[in-house]
Design an enzyme around this catalytic site. Sequence first.
Site, PDB file in Angstrom:
ATOM      1  N   SER A  66       0.985   2.869  -8.335  1.00 36.17           N
ATOM      2  CA  SER A  66       1.249   3.775  -7.220  1.00 36.17           C
ATOM      3  C   SER A  66       2.518   4.614  -7.393  1.00 36.17           C
ATOM      4  O   SER A  66       2.658   5.333  -8.368  1.00 36.17           O
ATOM      5  CB  SER A  66       1.293   2.923  -5.959  1.00 36.17           C
ATOM      6  OG  SER A  66       1.491   3.673  -4.824  1.00 36.17           O
ATOM      7  N   ARG A 501      12.906  -7.611   5.889  1.00 33.24           N
ATOM      8  CA  ARG A 501      11.743  -8.340   5.374  1.00 33.24           C
ATOM      9  C   ARG A 501      11.739  -8.300   3.841  1.00 33.24           C
ATOM     10  O   ARG A 501      12.296  -7.361   3.237  1.00 33.24           O
ATOM     11  CB  ARG A 501      10.421  -7.769   5.920  1.00 33.24           C
ATOM     12  CG  ARG A 501      10.209  -6.320   5.609  1.00 33.24           C
ATOM     13  CD  ARG A 501       8.841  -5.829   6.032  1.00 33.24           C
ATOM     14  NE  ARG A 501       7.821  -6.181   5.065  1.00 33.24           N
ATOM     15  CZ  ARG A 501       7.591  -5.503   3.927  1.00 33.24           C
ATOM     16  NH1 ARG A 501       8.322  -4.456   3.617  1.00 33.24           N
ATOM     17  NH2 ARG A 501       6.634  -5.891   3.112  1.00 33.24           N
ATOM     18  N   PRO A 502      11.133  -9.322   3.233  1.00 35.72           N
ATOM     19  CA  PRO A 502      11.046  -9.284   1.771  1.00 35.72           C
ATOM     20  C   PRO A 502       9.975  -8.288   1.358  1.00 35.72           C
ATOM     21  O   PRO A 502       8.917  -8.215   1.988  1.00 35.72           O
ATOM     22  CB  PRO A 502      10.619 -10.712   1.409  1.00 35.72           C
ATOM     23  CG  PRO A 502       9.890 -11.212   2.613  1.00 35.72           C
ATOM     24  CD  PRO A 502      10.480 -10.522   3.805  1.00 35.72           C
ATOM     25  N   THR A 505       6.160  -5.762  -3.033  1.00 32.82           N
ATOM     26  CA  THR A 505       5.856  -5.068  -4.285  1.00 32.82           C
ATOM     27  C   THR A 505       7.051  -5.008  -5.231  1.00 32.82           C
ATOM     28  O   THR A 505       6.903  -4.590  -6.363  1.00 32.82           O
ATOM     29  CB  THR A 505       5.412  -3.611  -4.015  1.00 32.82           C
ATOM     30  OG1 THR A 505       6.493  -2.942  -3.357  1.00 32.82           O
ATOM     31  CG2 THR A 505       4.168  -3.539  -3.168  1.00 32.82           C
TER      32      THR A 505
HETATM   33  P1  NG1 Z   1       6.706  -3.423   0.314  1.00 35.45           P
HETATM   34  O1  NG1 Z   1       7.306  -3.343  -1.052  1.00 35.45           O
HETATM   35  O2  NG1 Z   1       6.019  -4.724   0.653  1.00 35.45           O
HETATM   36  O3  NG1 Z   1       7.681  -2.955   1.353  1.00 35.45           O
HETATM   37  C1  NG1 Z   1       5.586  -1.009  -0.016  1.00 35.45           C
HETATM   38  C2  NG1 Z   1       5.568  -0.187   1.233  1.00 35.45           C
HETATM   39  C3  NG1 Z   1       4.314  -0.527   2.010  1.00 35.45           C
HETATM   40  C4  NG1 Z   1       3.058  -0.345   1.166  1.00 35.45           C
HETATM   41  C5  NG1 Z   1       3.219  -1.040  -0.178  1.00 35.45           C
HETATM   42  C6  NG1 Z   1       2.077  -0.785  -1.128  1.00 35.45           C
HETATM   43  C7  NG1 Z   1       7.414   0.524   2.676  1.00 35.45           C
HETATM   44  C8  NG1 Z   1       8.615   0.142   3.470  1.00 35.45           C
HETATM   45  N1  NG1 Z   1       6.733  -0.454   2.086  1.00 35.45           N
HETATM   46  O4  NG1 Z   1       5.514  -2.368   0.339  1.00 35.45           O
HETATM   47  O5  NG1 Z   1       4.275   0.232   3.157  1.00 35.45           O
HETATM   48  O6  NG1 Z   1       2.756   1.013   1.020  1.00 35.45           O
HETATM   49  O7  NG1 Z   1       4.458  -0.698  -0.812  1.00 35.45           O
HETATM   50  O8  NG1 Z   1       2.226   0.343  -1.915  1.00 35.45           O
HETATM   51  O9  NG1 Z   1       7.104   1.719   2.599  1.00 35.45           O
HETATM   52 ZN    ZN Z   2       0.011   4.791  -3.839  1.00 31.38          ZN
END
Ligand code: NG1
Ligand code: ZN
Length: 547
Positions: A66, A501-502, A505
């Site tokens: 992504s 929050r943790p 990704t």
């Molecule tokens: P994490 O890394 O869990 O915050 C991020 C995005 C999610 C979602 C995922 C998947 C933020 C704050 N977090 O997740 O919304 O899009 O990546 O790609 O944007």
């Molecule tokens: Zn994406």
Amino acid sequence: MSAFAQVAEYSAKHPKPSDITFEYGTAGFRTIGETLESTVFRAGLLAALRSQSKHGQVIGVMITASHNHERDNGVKLVDSMGEMLQQSWEGYCTDIANASSDSQVVDILASIAQLEGIDMSIRPKVAYARDTRPSGPLLQAALEDGLAALDVEATNFGIVTTPQLHYFVRCLNTANSPSPYGEPTESGYNTKYGQAFLRLVDGKPLPSTLHIDAANGVGAPQVRKLADAIGSPYFNIEVNNGDTDTLGKLNIDCGADYVKSNQRSPVGTTLVPSGRYCSFDGDADRIVYYYADDHGIFHLLDGDKISTLVATYLRDLVAAAGVTDLQVGVVQTAYANGSSTSYIKDTLRLPTVFAKTGVKHLHHEAEKMSIGAYFEANGHGTVLFNPCAVEKLQAVRPATPAQADAINRLWALRDLINESVGDAMSDMLLVETILICKGWTLEQWDAAYTDLPSRLLKVVVNDRNIFKTTDAEQKLTSPLGLQGVVDSLVAKFPKGRSFVRPSGTEDAVRVYAEAATRSDCDQLAYAVAGAVFDKAGGRGDRPAEFL
Ligand code: NG1
Ligand code: ZN
């Protein structure tokens, strides 16, 4: 001969790095591309089993990371209706990815097959694709070995956007049903969405050029093909950051994540007042819009702005269609700007709920609504029409031409929307449709409400797994005492809100803050990030104090 007879031999070609623990997170597995060979191979095995558990329906496998850096890659499974993998299978993915030997891989497969009561005589079917990352071919080869090991009937869709693969999977599994989703090809995709768009905008005033920043990712070639298929001045685009050949450019200083996080235009784009701009992310499932006002000031139209625009339009159409018992609702995450949530509740008077981060959570909440628009603030989302809503619309006998027109438009909108997952290209056509129909500039769209200043920070800690949350991730339950500190900091700032929050990704903890002014917001964000760093094992540099 056992169905798993060939697995150990194939698995030996893709040994697991002993020092890495993999986890199927918010968006599947994601880490440094080269380390993912064993994981992708094993994801192929699991996709096969998942297909068998679904009586031979097609399961998707997408290789992408992504918006992340080009050196990263990832893999996720797509369930049979094109939606994210059923949550109960995520644990299986994590288990098999971490199996320490080839024989353990086989044992885990056998135990899943038994637990799920899988009929191993069914020939599995898997559709797969990848984005433009340099580690893609290596991982694709590993995946193909996994599929060969279980004699899967496999279809390679090549280099496409993540939402296109979701679309293909849904098309394949609905092909012989009463409501086929579409033709499972790139041109089928372009025709379905392009035709729906033209049905909706026909006869309206032409829009000006839309400048698309494609993050130097797969969205660039794909949106060009979409434009060719539409072939109309209603979709007059210019693609920037469309270089998928030069190494090191993907998502760098461009793309939806960069624009949203930095609140500035991407590299290579000079904003001209009254110009229209949007950015995709690297696999084209996110989109944000932006513009410069007459003073040259940058303004972002993010996922919250898109969901409010879309929800308003759908609400008005449902009213015009004369369907009284059909409610449009909005699903957000805690990252939604507080102003957008107030606007939905107080001005639009539509129901809204918070879901945990990650589109799979929003998707499930939206499924419970008649018509549910869900968007993450970062621009990832779509709209779902509940089967009951579809039945109600089908039952309407229009009494006036206006009513008939509203119903026709709702059907066309349903054809325009990729209901399987958030999709930058389909969402872009949806936004374009609404703006064209309303005759709005981006500035007029933006006028609905004003965002509160917000800041998203990242803190690297020794162990992000000690962070546990509740209440749609808005409150920490662990580490003990930290939430109290956050609460006391928030209380100092008018309209203050912050949560921790943790990440699912990245190996980091995220801190979000918003407040009435930019300075308050930044002070709050850095104070909370500092508290996280001090009290929960911060690593590296302490988040810089806001001066
Ligand atoms: P994490 O890394 O869990 O915050 C991020 C995005 C999610 C979602 C995922 C998947 C933020 C704050 N977090 O997740 O919304 O899009 O990546 O790609 O944007
Ligand atoms: Zn994406």
